[in-house]
Motif scaffolding. Structure first.
Motif, mmCIF file in Angstrom:
data_model
loop_
_atom_site.group_PDB
_atom_site.id
_atom_site.type_symbol
_atom_site.label_atom_id
_atom_site.label_comp_id
_atom_site.label_asym_id
_atom_site.label_seq_id
_atom_site.Cartn_x
_atom_site.Cartn_y
_atom_site.Cartn_z
ATOM 1 N N GLU A 91 0.837 -1.209 0.000
ATOM 2 C CA GLU A 91 0.000 0.000 0.000
ATOM 3 C C GLU A 91 0.868 1.253 0.000
ATOM 4 N N PHE A 92 1.939 1.229 0.787
ATOM 5 C CA PHE A 92 2.818 2.391 0.888
ATOM 6 C C PHE A 92 3.537 2.683 -0.423
ATOM 7 N N MET A 93 3.793 1.641 -1.222
ATOM 8 C CA MET A 93 4.477 1.858 -2.503
ATOM 9 C C MET A 93 3.499 2.121 -3.647
ATOM 10 N N GLY A 94 2.201 2.202 -3.331
ATOM 11 C CA GLY A 94 1.205 2.509 -4.356
ATOM 12 C C GLY A 94 0.986 1.365 -5.334
ATOM 13 N N ILE A 95 0.861 0.154 -4.822
ATOM 14 C CA ILE A 95 0.801 -1.052 -5.644
ATOM 15 C C ILE A 95 -0.274 -0.978 -6.727
ATOM 16 N N ARG A 96 -1.401 -0.406 -6.439
ATOM 17 C CA ARG A 96 -2.500 -0.369 -7.418
ATOM 18 C C ARG A 96 -2.139 0.432 -8.673
ATOM 19 N N ASP A 97 -1.240 1.398 -8.528
ATOM 20 C CA ASP A 97 -0.849 2.236 -9.664
ATOM 21 C C ASP A 97 -0.055 1.476 -10.722
ATOM 22 N N TYR A 98 0.534 0.373 -10.353
ATOM 23 C CA TYR A 98 1.353 -0.400 -11.287
ATOM 24 C C TYR A 98 0.502 -1.235 -12.251
ATOM 25 N N PHE A 99 -0.676 -1.612 -11.828
ATOM 26 C CA PHE A 99 -1.518 -2.519 -12.606
ATOM 27 C C PHE A 99 -2.482 -1.709 -13.474
ATOM 28 N N SER A 100 -1.944 -1.070 -14.520
ATOM 29 C CA SER A 100 -2.773 -0.242 -15.398
ATOM 30 C C SER A 100 -2.863 -0.872 -16.786
ATOM 31 N N ASP A 101 -3.647 -0.247 -17.645
ATOM 32 C CA ASP A 101 -3.987 -0.834 -18.947
ATOM 33 C C ASP A 101 -2.817 -1.010 -19.907
ATOM 34 N N ASP A 102 -1.716 -0.298 -19.691
ATOM 35 C CA ASP A 102 -0.577 -0.420 -20.610
ATOM 36 C C ASP A 102 0.573 -1.230 -19.998
#
Length: 152
Positions: A91-102
């Motif tokens: 969560e602290f490293m912003g894991i969700r931001d890595y899993f994007s459409d590109d």
């Protein structure tokens, strides 16, 4: 669920299977890699990432947790969660931001991030054999099923 099993007698065959899979990948895609230490997860990842166009070494992100690769056709994030002490660190490293459409996201030791990682499209598991390795690919999503069915 669709499944494929490959017998790999050496490192070159592991890299070659990664290369073969790379030709079929379109983002977004998430791959989980599991297996004992030294089984060949990073070796497989190296073949895949270099075949996608990365020039240079592909190292295990054991200490950094993630290695990013900016490629012409996509972004690749190679995670190694072996040293993750608590899934909340993701969560602290912003894991969700890595899993994007590109993005192609390759996650080694995904069990360490349980509850915070998106579902894999394909789960690859590498086992030691008397000689070589066995790599089992399990399709988790319909996109994963199409991908592994295209492998020769």
């Amino acid at each position: 669920m669709s499944q494929r099993v490959f017998s790999l007698t050496n490192e070159d065959e592991t890299v070659a299977l990664g290369r073969q899979l790379s030709a079929l990948i379109t983002p977004p895609l998430t791959l989980y890699l599991t297996g004992d230490l030294g089984a060949g997860k990073t070796t497989f990842s190296r073949g895949l990432i270099q075949s996608l166009g990365h020039q240079g070494a592909v190292k295990s992100p054991t200490y950094t947790l993630v290695e990013p690769y900016e490629l012409p056709s996509m972004r690749v994030f190679h995670f190694d969660l072996y040293r993750l002490m608590d899934p909340e660190e993701l969560e602290f490293m912003g894991i969700r931001d890595y899993f994007s459409d590109d993005c192609l996201c390759i996650v080694e030791w995904p069990d360490r991030g349980h509850g915070l990682l998106p579902e894999a499209d394909v789960h690859l598991h590498i086992d030691y054999m008397e000689e070589g390795r066995t790599l089992r690919m399990d399709a988790i999503t319909s996109k994963g099923k199409i991908l592994i069915e295209q492998l020769k």
